[in-house]
Write a protein that holds these residues in place. Structure first.
Motif, PDB file in Angstrom:
ATOM      1  N   LEU A   4     -16.713  -0.651 -12.856  1.00 14.25           N
ATOM      2  CA  LEU A   4     -17.279   0.610 -12.398  1.00 14.25           C
ATOM      3  C   LEU A   4     -16.766   1.731 -13.296  1.00 14.25           C
ATOM      4  CD1 LEU A   4     -16.888   0.427  -8.526  1.00 14.25           C
ATOM      5  CD2 LEU A   4     -19.007   0.318  -9.809  1.00 14.25           C
ATOM      6  N   PRO A   5     -17.480   2.836 -13.371  1.00 14.20           N
ATOM      7  CA  PRO A   5     -16.962   3.986 -14.092  1.00 14.20           C
ATOM      8  C   PRO A   5     -15.652   4.445 -13.468  1.00 14.20           C
ATOM      9  CG  PRO A   5     -19.298   4.237 -13.621  1.00 14.20           C
ATOM     10  CD  PRO A   5     -18.815   3.046 -12.853  1.00 14.20           C
ATOM     11  N   PRO A   6     -14.812   5.134 -14.244  1.00 14.41           N
ATOM     12  CA  PRO A   6     -13.515   5.574 -13.738  1.00 14.41           C
ATOM     13  C   PRO A   6     -13.601   6.368 -12.445  1.00 14.41           C
ATOM     14  CG  PRO A   6     -13.658   5.896 -16.108  1.00 14.41           C
ATOM     15  CD  PRO A   6     -15.022   5.494 -15.647  1.00 14.41           C
ATOM     16  N   ALA A   7     -14.589   7.271 -12.341  1.00 13.29           N
ATOM     17  CA  ALA A   7     -14.716   8.087 -11.134  1.00 13.29           C
ATOM     18  C   ALA A   7     -15.403   7.291 -10.043  1.00 13.29           C
ATOM     19  CB  ALA A   7     -15.519   9.349 -11.457  1.00 13.29           C
TER      20      ALA A   7
ATOM     21  N   ALA B  33     -15.966   0.524  -3.036  1.00 15.73           N
ATOM     22  CA  ALA B  33     -15.919   1.325  -4.259  1.00 15.73           C
ATOM     23  C   ALA B  33     -14.536   1.335  -4.888  1.00 15.73           C
ATOM     24  CB  ALA B  33     -16.373   2.751  -3.951  1.00 15.73           C
ATOM     25  N   ARG B  34     -13.511   1.482  -4.066  1.00 20.24           N
ATOM     26  CA  ARG B  34     -12.146   1.550  -4.587  1.00 20.24           C
ATOM     27  C   ARG B  34     -11.687   0.227  -5.178  1.00 20.24           C
ATOM     28  NH1 ARG B  34      -6.813   3.548  -1.124  1.00 20.24           N
ATOM     29  NH2 ARG B  34      -5.289   3.268  -2.807  1.00 20.24           N
ATOM     30  N   TYR B  35     -12.303  -0.868  -4.717  1.00 19.58           N
ATOM     31  CA  TYR B  35     -11.860  -2.200  -5.140  1.00 19.58           C
ATOM     32  C   TYR B  35     -12.837  -2.856  -6.107  1.00 19.58           C
ATOM     33  CZ  TYR B  35      -8.999  -1.106  -1.161  1.00 19.58           C
ATOM     34  OH  TYR B  35      -8.137  -0.463  -0.292  1.00 19.58           O
TER      35      TYR B  35
ATOM     36  N   ARG C  99      -0.467  -1.933   1.271  1.00 19.89           N
ATOM     37  CA  ARG C  99      -0.240  -0.671   0.564  1.00 19.89           C
ATOM     38  C   ARG C  99      -1.462  -0.204  -0.224  1.00 19.89           C
ATOM     39  NH1 ARG C  99       5.927  -1.596  -1.818  1.00 19.89           N
ATOM     40  NH2 ARG C  99       6.927  -1.992   0.224  1.00 19.89           N
ATOM     41  N   GLY C 100      -2.633  -0.521   0.305  1.00 21.63           N
ATOM     42  CA  GLY C 100      -3.861  -0.066  -0.330  1.00 21.63           C
ATOM     43  C   GLY C 100      -4.278  -0.841  -1.557  1.00 21.63           C
ATOM     44  N   GLN C 101      -3.567  -1.915  -1.873  1.00 17.84           N
ATOM     45  CA  GLN C 101      -3.862  -2.693  -3.074  1.00 17.84           C
ATOM     46  C   GLN C 101      -4.491  -4.035  -2.689  1.00 17.84           C
ATOM     47  OE1 GLN C 101      -3.403  -1.316  -6.150  1.00 17.84           O
ATOM     48  NE2 GLN C 101      -2.785   0.501  -4.964  1.00 17.84           N
ATOM     49  N   ALA C 102      -5.433  -4.490  -3.499  1.00 14.49           N
ATOM     50  CA  ALA C 102      -6.079  -5.784  -3.280  1.00 14.49           C
ATOM     51  C   ALA C 102      -5.723  -6.717  -4.433  1.00 14.49           C
ATOM     52  CB  ALA C 102      -7.586  -5.621  -3.177  1.00 14.49           C
ATOM     53  N   ASN C 103      -5.042  -7.814  -4.125  1.00 15.70           N
ATOM     54  CA  ASN C 103      -4.706  -8.786  -5.161  1.00 15.70           C
ATOM     55  C   ASN C 103      -5.665  -9.972  -5.114  1.00 15.70           C
ATOM     56  OD1 ASN C 103      -3.845 -10.369  -2.986  1.00 15.70           O
ATOM     57  ND2 ASN C 103      -1.723  -9.694  -3.186  1.00 15.70           N
ATOM     58  N   ARG C 104      -5.431 -10.934  -5.978  1.00 13.00           N
ATOM     59  CA  ARG C 104      -6.314 -12.089  -6.092  1.00 13.00           C
ATOM     60  C   ARG C 104      -6.410 -12.860  -4.774  1.00 13.00           C
ATOM     61  NH1 ARG C 104      -8.196 -15.115 -10.366  1.00 13.00           N
ATOM     62  NH2 ARG C 104      -8.582 -17.329  -9.940  1.00 13.00           N
TER      63      ARG C 104
END
Length: 261
Positions: A4-7, A78-80, A176-181
């Motif tokens: 995705l684009p940076p924004a 979108a964030r992921y 913590r808002g992060q998605a790993n494999r």
């Protein structure tokens, strides 16, 4: 992983893309009707509504459902980087994503997943994937060809764009808002199992035998192809999953009836 684009996309962009997906699902639901007329012939006979009203209700339900679930899925994903990057680029009139398309790979993987299912299911008289619908050969094939658009649009919106994104979003909030494999794979598996379970009502409505074995077979075989679609979605975007699903359905509902009936 889908690029995705940076924004992050805007809320307006999410809504416009969801509307486009819902419109595609509405058209696909119309194309599904010849298949349903055979698959659910006994059920339709018990419903007193005129056919045009029944079809209208089904189209409206699918359109609204895909609009809402698609919109929510786009927001959550979108964030992921779980998105439909090519369609988004077209809707928002911006350059295509930098990610290289793997369209042929999606077609091949979709077909392979379907061939595996047919091979696993071939020994049984009642097909878990076709729910033992009536008709033979060319009659099944043309109906199945039209029905394939529904799988590639509505089912992917609901099961990949919404369910996978929902599970990733929920798990990431606990991480913590992060998605790993691991989170992505777990979300794909859960969505695939629910995708498999979603085919049980069609089994019942078509008069199939409802036993532990048939239930397990329906869920398991559909979950198998669902896992393929989910992985393709994660790696390349929703459009690739749609293409893979359509390819698999062509094998299951067009090529298999022509060769095996």
């Amino acid at each position: 992983m889908s690029a995705l684009p940076p924004a992050l996309p805007s809320q307006r962009g999410h809504l416009r893309l969801a509307l486009l997906l819902a419109l595609a699902a509405a058209v696909a639901t119309l194309l599904l009707q010849p298949y349903l007329m055979v698959l659910l012939a006994h059920t339709h006979a018990r419903i007193r509504l005129p056919l045009w009203q029944l079809v209208g209700i089904q189209v409206l339900q699918t359109t609204v459902l895909c609009l809402v679930l698609g919109w929510l899925g786009l927001i959550m994903g979108a964030r992921y980087r779980l998105d439909a990057p090519w369609l988004r680029a077209w809707v928002e009139q911006r350059p295509n994503p930098s990610l290289h398309g793997r369209w042929l790979l999606a077609i091949v993987l979709g077909a392979i997943s379907a061939v595996i299912v047919v091979a696993l299911d071939y020994a049984h008289a009642e097909s878990a994937m076709t729910h033992h619908i009536g008709g033979r050969g060319l009659d099944l094939a043309w109906r199945g060809a039209l029905a394939s658009f529904y799988g590639g649009t509505a089912e992917e919106i609901m099961c990949r764009l919404f369910l996978v994104n929902l599970f990733v979003w929920l798990a990431a909030r606990l991480h913590r808002g992060q998605a790993n494999r691991t989170i992505y794979i777990a979300a794909i598996v859960l969505a695939a199992l629910l995708f498999g379970a979603g085919h049980l009502p069609a089994l019942v409505a078509s008069g199939g035998h409802f036993t532990v074995f048939t239930v397990t077979r329906v869920i398991g075989l559909n979950a198998l192809v669902g896992f393929f679609f989910g992985t393709i979605y994660w790696k390349f975007g929703l459009e690739h999953a749609m293409v893979a699903h359509f390819s698999a359905d062509i094998v299951l509902h067009v090529i298999a009836p022509l060769l095996l009936n």
